[in-house]
Design a protein around this motif. Structure first.
Motif, PDB file in Angstrom:
ATOM      1  N   THR A   1       0.842  -1.192   0.000  1.00 49.44           N
ATOM      2  CA  THR A   1       0.000   0.000   0.000  1.00 49.44           C
ATOM      3  C   THR A   1       0.878   1.242   0.000  1.00 49.44           C
ATOM      4  OG1 THR A   1      -1.727  -1.168   1.228  1.00 49.44           O
ATOM      5  CG2 THR A   1      -1.793   1.247   1.244  1.00 49.44           C
TER       6      THR A   1
ATOM      7  N   THR B   1       1.451   5.164   0.650  1.00 47.20           N
ATOM      8  CA  THR B   1       0.896   6.126   1.604  1.00 47.20           C
ATOM      9  C   THR B   1       1.255   7.571   1.283  1.00 47.20           C
ATOM     10  OG1 THR B   1       2.832   5.956   3.045  1.00 47.20           O
ATOM     11  CG2 THR B   1       1.015   4.422   3.458  1.00 47.20           C
TER      12      THR B   1
ATOM     13  N   LEU C   1      -0.977   5.958  -6.245  1.00 48.31           N
ATOM     14  CA  LEU C   1      -1.827   6.583  -5.226  1.00 48.31           C
ATOM     15  C   LEU C   1      -2.709   7.622  -5.915  1.00 48.31           C
ATOM     16  CD1 LEU C   1      -2.239   6.389  -2.122  1.00 48.31           C
ATOM     17  CD2 LEU C   1      -0.629   8.285  -1.885  1.00 48.31           C
TER      18      LEU C   1
ATOM     19  N   ASN D   1       8.596   0.121   2.726  1.00 51.94           N
ATOM     20  CA  ASN D   1       8.834   1.205   1.771  1.00 51.94           C
ATOM     21  C   ASN D   1       9.736   0.728   0.632  1.00 51.94           C
ATOM     22  OD1 ASN D   1       7.304   3.126   3.108  1.00 51.94           O
ATOM     23  ND2 ASN D   1       9.041   3.976   4.242  1.00 51.94           N
TER      24      ASN D   1
ATOM     25  N   GLN E   1       6.248  -0.259  10.147  1.00 52.89           N
ATOM     26  CA  GLN E   1       5.009   0.360   9.691  1.00 52.89           C
ATOM     27  C   GLN E   1       4.921   1.843  10.066  1.00 52.89           C
ATOM     28  OE1 GLN E   1       2.787  -1.046   7.599  1.00 52.89           O
ATOM     29  NE2 GLN E   1       4.357  -2.654   7.545  1.00 52.89           N
TER      30      GLN E   1
ATOM     31  N   LYS F   1       5.991   4.532   8.965  1.00 56.67           N
ATOM     32  CA  LYS F   1       6.685   4.888   7.728  1.00 56.67           C
ATOM     33  C   LYS F   1       7.278   6.281   7.750  1.00 56.67           C
ATOM     34  CE  LYS F   1       3.808   1.824   4.899  1.00 56.67           C
ATOM     35  NZ  LYS F   1       4.871   1.005   4.320  1.00 56.67           N
TER      36      LYS F   1
END
Length: 626
Positions: free
Chosen positions: A374, A376, A389, A452, A561, A563
């Motif tokens: 995912t 971000t 995104l 990442n 997580q 990030k």
């Protein structure tokens, strides 16, 4: 086959984006046919005023869309294009290596560059010798932004009247040209002495080609890593004409072998079609001892075939007339301005040490495709048209910070960005790194978090950018990498607890320019102190600033997580702005400036936005210590 078909091959104009350099009154592609932008050295009014042929109606000259000044062409255009056309232009550019690199930088991978080039055997360049690799490399090392005075002198002495049709029937070099050459020496010397005293730009043919000499030079440039194109089509000079054509396809440094094979194939084709006409020209007299002029503004130049602008083979006669007589050469010296290369932004004639670069290293071998997680923060436009995104709307190559950095790099590296190296430290999901790779930079992103980093690898696997690479490592280990021409540190410094140590190590591997986008501390309490829970003003590593609390106890999974947090320290030190600037100067960045154009609405940001409330700045450090 028309001239345009030779230049563009299978390019579909209606669905492609293109540029035409120096279209004047005879563009090869019209606006009604597709997306095309006309590029020239100045705006429409100046180009029309400085036309060199009285046969050209000023009102017939197309409107100039893009003025190519002292910045990379990709920045002027905004995003890569599918093709570029340049008819009778390449011979004018003072720095051939930089010009080719800048054109490559604006082309998408696989994009087309179409060139029409005068053949010296059938033009007023008849008596001049073909360009050698030594002269091309010398111009690149000097960072030439105007023709050398010896080239101007040579043109004045050696230009002669030539009818292409006669040249095809007769060996004109067998004539005795020495009396004419001797006759011109005095006037030519007087001209260049006046040029030395009265600084101005003189536009001449800097480079002289035949079809075979062009291919030989391309082969030698490829050995040096300076010819980032594959030859797709090559059309030698046809009987009774004065020009040859070549269609080039954008390639990367890792394609050197393929580029070489394409040159060899073109040479075999050209050799089978070339006549056995003599290639050597008379010896050129040595120029008298005259210092090169310090040219700081554009001024008179020389009329050339491109000014006639034949739009197709049916207009060959007009081109033939314009190239046969050197009289326009002399008359135009009072009128013409230079064109088609980025102007040096500082005082002309100064040597920029940044142009003394080494051959770009080949890019790393791409990793196998991987699955991304995912995203971000970074909305990256992928080659298949999808985005990582999309809810963000703006893609990373449209980000104001990317364009801000590109503008500054255009000033620092006026010869172009192609092959320069950049490191993006703490690159997060690789969005900025990939945007810089699209500008022609050898861009390396360093990221420590596994989640990442997997997104970075996913981006790399979905983009055809051979000079894009990612390394998984702690930012504090930057001394183990590089060196790099450019360092981009965005949103990282304020997550470190030893900023001095980090910047000291970074300075050792950053050869020229540092972009540092970061929060800073202020001596007086500011809104950011309360917003981020900053400490009282204190000292760390000899620097004043404030501590920022990152997090408490985290498991390895939770840390990965987090990030947008620090990696190995649970609190970070925000350096007071004044101490940070002074530190950069101590580390060899003699020029330290603050850049504001990344903000968008500067007034809002500085009075109400993040600049005021979050104390976030963009500092640019430029090395002056070698």
């Amino acid at each position: 086959m028309s001239r345009r078909e030779r230049l563009l091959g299978d390019v579909v104009i209606a669905s492609s984006r293109g540029l035409e350099i120096g279209a004047l009154n005879a563009p090869l592609v019209r606006k009604s046919e597709g997306w095309i932008q006309y590029v020239d050295y100045a705006d429409t009014e100046i180009v029309r005023a400085n036309r060199t042929s009285p046969n050209i109606d000023p009102s017939s000259i197309v409107d100039v869309d893009i003025v190519w000044g002292g910045r990379p062409l990709i920045e002027a255009v905004g995003e890569p294009v599918d093709y570029v056309i340049a008819s009778h232009v390449i011979e004018h550019v003072p720095d051939l290596v930089a010009w080719l690199a800048d054109i490559r930088g604006v082309l998408r991978p696989g994009g087309t560059l179409g060139l029409i080039v005068p053949d010296r055997r059938y033009t007023f360049d008849l008596l001049r010798r073909e360009t050698t690799i030594a002269k091309v490399v010398a111009a690149w090392l000097r960072g030439d932004r105007q023709p050398p005075i010896e080239t101007i002198f040579e043109c004045l002495v050696m230009s002669v009247e030539v009818d292409a049709r006669v040249a095809w029937q007769e060996d004109l070099l067998a004539r005795d040209w020495q009396p004419l050459i001797r006759e011109r020496l005095t006037d030519a010397t007087a001209f260049v002495r006046d040029l030395q005293a009265h600084q101005r730009y003189v536009d001449v043919h800097c480079w002289v080609f035949t079809p075979l000499s062009f291919l030989d030079l391309a082969d030698q440039l490829n050995v040096l890593g300076f010819f980032p194109f594959r030859i797709a089509d090559f059309y030698p000079t046809e009987p009774d004409s004065l020009e040859f054509s070549v269609r080039l396809v954008a390639a990367g440094a890792e394609d050197s072998e393929m580029i070489g094979e394409s040159i060899a194939h073109a040479r075999a084709m050209a050799g089978s079609r070339e006549s056995s006409r003599p290639q050597s020209a008379p010896e050129i007299p040595a120029i008298p001892a005259i210092a090169a002029p310090d040219v700081t503004q554009a001024a008179p130049g020389v009329i050339t075939a491109r000014d006639a602008g034949p739009s197709d083979a049916t207009d060959a006669e007009s081109a033939r007339r314009s190239m046969r007589s050197p009289t326009g050469f002399v008359h135009a010296l009072a009128r013409r301005t230079g064109r088609f290369w980025p102007a040096r932004t500082g005082a002309a004639g100064q040597q920029d040490s940044t142009t003394r670069r080494t051959q770009p290293e080949p890019p790393v071998v791409p990793r196998p495709p991987v699955s991304g997680g995912t995203f971000t923060a970074h909305n990256v436009r992928l080659d298949d048209g999808s985005e990582t995104l999309p809810e963000m709307g703006q893609t990373m190559d449209q980000h104001p910070l990317v364009h801000s950095v590109a503008r500054t790099l255009g000033v620092v590296f006026p010869s172009g960005l192609y092959g320069r190296s950049l490191v993006d430290i703490g690159c997060l999901e690789g969005g900025f790194t990939s945007a810089f790779a699209r500008l022609g930079l050898r861009a390396t992103g360093i990221e420590v978090r596994e989640s990442n980093f997997r997104n970075c690898l996913f981006v790399k696997s979905r983009l055809d950018l051979p000079w894009l690479d990612f390394i998984r490592d702690d930012a504090n280990n930057i001394a183990n990498h590089g060196p790099f021409d450019v360092a981009f540190v965005n949103g990282l410094l304020y997550h470190l607890d030893h900023p001095r140590r980090f910047l000291t190590d970074l300075a050792k591997v950053c050869r020229k320019v540092l972009f540092l986008q970061t929060h800073v501390a202020r001596a007086e309490p500011s809104e950011a102190v309360q917003l981020y829970g900053l400490s009282e003003l204190t000292e760390n590593e000899g620097l004043k600033g404030r501590w920022y609390p990152e997090y408490g106890e985290l498991t390895p999974e939770q840390l990965d997580q987090a990030k947008w947090a620090s990696w190995s320290n649970n609190r970070s030190f925000w350096v007071q702005k004044e101490y940070l600037i002074d530190l950069l100067r101590q580390l060899g960045f003699g020029v330290v400036v603050e850049q504001f154009d990344w903000m968008g609405n500067v007034i809002h940001e500085m009075t109400e936005g993040s600049y005021r409330t979050q104390d976030r700045v963009l500092l640019v450090g430029i090395r002056t210590d070698g």
